[in-house]
Write an enzyme that holds these catalytic residues in place. Structure first.
Site, PDB file in Angstrom:
ATOM      1  CG  ASP A  41      -7.913 -77.006  -4.751  1.00 14.42           C
ATOM      2  OD1 ASP A  41      -8.859 -77.486  -4.914  1.00 14.42           O
ATOM      3  OD2 ASP A  41      -7.387 -75.833  -5.245  1.00 14.42           O
TER       4      ASP A  41
HETATM    5  C1  GLC Z   1      -9.267 -73.914  -7.295  1.00 12.96           C
HETATM    6  C2  GLC Z   1      -9.402 -75.169  -7.717  1.00 12.96           C
HETATM    7  C3  GLC Z   1      -8.251 -76.153  -8.352  1.00 12.96           C
HETATM    8  C4  GLC Z   1      -7.229 -74.997  -9.126  1.00 12.96           C
HETATM    9  C5  GLC Z   1      -6.705 -74.124  -7.759  1.00 12.96           C
HETATM   10  C6  GLC Z   1      -5.889 -72.947  -8.368  1.00 12.96           C
HETATM   11  O1  GLC Z   1      -9.745 -73.483  -6.188  1.00 12.96           O
HETATM   12  O2  GLC Z   1      -9.800 -76.157  -6.836  1.00 12.96           O
HETATM   13  O3  GLC Z   1      -8.898 -76.840  -9.281  1.00 12.96           O
HETATM   14  O4  GLC Z   1      -6.292 -75.373  -9.980  1.00 12.96           O
HETATM   15  O5  GLC Z   1      -7.698 -73.420  -6.970  1.00 12.96           O
HETATM   16  O6  GLC Z   1      -6.760 -72.033  -9.151  1.00 12.96           O
END
Ligand code: GLC
Length: 744
Positions: free
Chosen positions: A265
């Site tokens: 993430d």
């Molecule tokens: C965010 C989210 C994730 C998302 C990623 C990119 O913090 O937790 O679900 O796809 O970062 O935006």
């Protein structure tokens, strides 16, 4: 025919020979199996090129290999639609004018359809939009289990039951990947709240982990064949899950044989040594250089960038782990950006809008309809008053990373006005003022919802108009702002915000045909429930919101949605709050919150059933404008062995006056077990469409898997011999017929 086959073989040999002869390197030779292409590409990469492949180069892309003509890899949010282009290293939109998308309904709505065909349609459609935008990885769908109604991101997930989520996530993945776009199922695993999302050390026992929190991810990998998966921010067994020996190496890649890429993430990577050893393959979104946020030249400072190169060059680590990561990233590329037979996708097409509307309509849940207030009776000119901020507020903007720049979003008020045109006079009153936010990441709503009038004036205005309306439709609920249904925050109360309860009570006092439409991705308290004859759970429905809602309220479509999670009466009726340690206990000397999942496997209806606590509305509940009668549930055998299956049948009849669909649910109970087990668990469902008077026999065939619990000591699924009971139900609290059987 023989000649034909000989010709085909000769042709393909000649193509391969031609490729070889013309010196096309194997990794570029699309007639070669992917694994051959992976090995050939790997053999050609320098050390620097290998390390360059396993971390980001911009906010949403990672490097390819320019020297070899291997393209960059582009990822995109999100689960409900394709995010607008952002600046190279910013969350802020780049201001393009060709990247407005279709906003599909939130995944709670998809789950509420209980219709895998809708999941397939959803995946195909959103995958076409990703493909058309030349994205290789769609950062979705999310299948974290609904453990608390306060979790800010439940709207992005598929409810509280592992079986329902497992059945719905697989077709979505296959639909996306049929476009040559990878799904990236998230957030693996145990990201069940947003409060302290980077620092919660989730502590379910092993049995709970395997029975509740892993199944949807396992289905995504083993049945759905997802090409990538996203590690979650939280910790498990004191290791951040984006580099976690247990969840990534032992379970995901070991037990499940996952051959795709694990993506962190954004900002979920915290340690080079752990990232090397514990299963991370692609590092995105790391805050670098002293942990400053988003420094544009930071990519070489990623944990799996220069620091990794340094360890290899100094001989402190080998390249075995690196090659495994690179193989997985290359495999992802050959399945997507370098796949020879990808379709071309499409965007904002009539088909996609039709899909958004159909999924929305099928997911809307009719919770209560006393006296048949719904569908609206439009046989004579009517006066319809619409009240509430959610009747006019854009919901596709906001909520965090799933926020979208939708090409259009039809509001509930606009949809009703269009559907009732010529049939009713539609007026509007604000009723309450909630969130007047006007955008996210540079995507503006274009709305100015500011209204300085005090609450009592707003209520008085609505009540006055309600007195002589034939119908009052209150559209309220939550929204996508902070501490509502929004990433990186949880709700701070279970009840409706902004004084809505008072508005609803006041309207109920002056109009007997009050309809409350709750727009939310979470359960909410409804202290006024007995005073309101009709209640509809309407979810976040995306671009076609107003049309889908109007379709159901006017009866153009008969609602068939069922709740994918329980609506408790109060927060204390939820295991995670009664015993479960939400939001966790902070360690005295470090920023880590330990959270024991003390409720164990008793989440959602499992808790309500076992603790005999009546819910406000039950998991699997949803009414129709018609009625369904269930016959007797029968089994094709009285007893079965572990290696056999058992088949149940039940006739279902539409005894009403209009066609409709019923989701017939199969629950299994194991009344005598040496382990505490939930009173019953969902092990099958089927949505049947029936004309008035029509009867269909619904069939379920299950094997030992449906009877098993996870024995953590033996680390295996066990079905204990003895008596079991199968229940056919219209909801988890509405069992229509049961039959006993024995496992020998
Ligand atoms: C965010 C989210 C994730 C998302 C990623 C990119 O913090 O937790 O679900 O796809 O970062 O935006």
């Amino acid at each position: 025919m023989r000649k034909f086959f000989i010709a085909v073989i000769a042709f393909s040999l000649s193509v391969a020979a031609l490729a070889q002869a013309s010196g096309i390197p194997a990794y570029l030779d699309c007639t070669k199996p992917i694994e051959d292409r992976v090995e050939d590409a790997l053999s050609r990469l320098t050390l620097e090129e290998k390390v360059g492949l396993i971390h980001a180069q911009s906010k949403f892309s990672s490097r390819g290999v320019p020297r070899l003509g291997i393209p960059e890899l582009w990822t995109t949010d999100g689960p409900h639609g394709i995010r607008s282009e952002v600046m190279w290293d910013e969350w802020h939109q780049a201001g393009w004018t060709n990247d407005s998308c279709v906003a599909f309904p939130a995944l709670t709505c998809l789950a509420a359809t209980w219709n895998p065909d809708m999941a397939a349609l959803y995946g195909k459609s959103i995958g076409e939009e990703a493909r058309y935008r030349n994205k290789n990885v769609l950062l979705g769908p999310g299948v974290n289990m609904y453990r608390t109604p306060l979790n800010g991101r439940n709207f992005e997930y598929m409810g509280e039951d592992p079986y329902l989520a497992s059945q719905m996530v697989v077709p979505y993945i296959r639909g996306v990947q049929s476009n040559g776009v990878a799904a990236c199922v998230k957030h693996y695993a145990l990201n069940n709240q947003e409060l302290h999302r980077h620092t919660t050390n989730a502590m379910p026992d092993d049995r709970t982990l395997y029975e509740i929190y892993l199944p949807a991810f396992k289905a995504a990998v083993v049945d759905g064949g997802t090409w990538s998966i996203m590690g979650s921010y939280n910790l498990y067994k004191n290791q951040h899950v984006c580099h976690n020996q247990y969840l990534l190496n032992d379970i995901l890649k070991g037990e499940w044989g996952f051959d795709g890429a694990v993506v962190s993430d954004w900002g979920g990577t915290h340690d080079t040594a752990q990232a090397i050893a514990n299963g991370l393959d692609l590092e995105f979104g790391t805050w670098t250089d002293g942990r400053t946020m988003g420094k544009t030249n930071a990519y070489d400072s990623y944990f799996m960038a220069d620091p990794y190169l340094e360890l290899i060059r100094s001989g402190k680590v080998g390249t075995e782990e690196l090659d495994d990561k690179v193989r997985r990233v290359l495999r992802l590329m050959f399945r997507t950006s370098m796949s020879p037979d990808r379709p071309y996708g499409s965007m904002c097409s009539p088909d996609h809008y039709a899909a958004a509307r159909e999924i929305g309509v099928e997911g809307i849940v009719l919770l209560r309809n006393e006296g048949g207030v719904l569908p609206l009776d439009l046989t004579a000119p009517r006066k319809v008053l619409v009240v509430g901020e959610n009747a006019i507020k854009m919901m596709t903007v906001g909520g965090g990373s799933s926020s979208l720049k939708a090409q259009h979003e039809i509001s509930p008020l606009d949809g009703l006005r269009e559907a009732l045109d010529g049939k009713a006079e539609v007026s509007y009153a604000r009723g309450y003022v909630g969130d007047v936010n006007t955008g996210q990441d540079g995507v503006a709503t274009g709305q100015n919802l500011a209204d300085g009038r005090p609450a009592d004036v707003l209520i008085a205005e609505a009540v006055e108009l309600a007195k002589d309306a034939d119908y009052v439709i209150f559209v309220g609920g939550l929204n996508k702002s902070w501490h509502q249904d929004c990433e990186d925050s949880d709700r701070e109360q279970y009840g409706l915000p902004y004084g809505q309860d008072a508005v609803i009570e006041a309207l109920a006092g002056v109009n007997k045909n009050l309809v409350v439409v709750n727009v939310s991705g979470n359960a909410v308290a409804m202290p006024w429930v007995v005073k309101v004859p009709a209640i509809v759970q309407a979810w976040y429905l995306g671009s076609e919101t107003g049309n889908a809602l109007a379709d159901v309220l006017t009866g153009r479509v008969n609602p068939s949605g069922k709740l994918p999670f329980t609506f408790p009466v109060r927060l204390e009726d939820v295991g995670a709050h009664a015993v479960g340690e939400y939001p966790g206990v902070k360690r005295p000397d470090e920023d880590v919150w330990d959270e024991k999942y003390n409720e164990g496997v008793l989440t959602g209806y499992r808790w309500h059933d076992t603790k005999k606590i009546s819910p406000l509305f039950a998991f699997g509940h949803g009414l129709s404008y018609t009625d369904f009668a269930y016959g007797k549930l029968t089994a094709d055998k009285k007893s079965m062995t572990e290696s056999e299956t058992i088949t149940f049948e039940i006739p279902v009849t539409n005894t009403g006056k209009v066609a409709g669909a019923e989701v017939v649910q199969l629950y299994i109970s194991d009344p005598k077990c040496s382990f505490l087990r939930p009173a019953k668990e969902l092990k099958g469902f089927e949505k049947v469409y029936l004309e008035p008077g029509q009867t269909k026999t619904v069939t379920f065939t299950v094997g030992r898997d449906a009877l098993s619990y996870f024995d953590a000591d033996r680390h295996e699924w066990v079905a204990e011999p003895g008596k079991f009971t199968a229940h056919a139900a219209s909801a988890s609290d509405d069992i229509r017929s049961s039959v006993d059987f024995t496992l020998k």
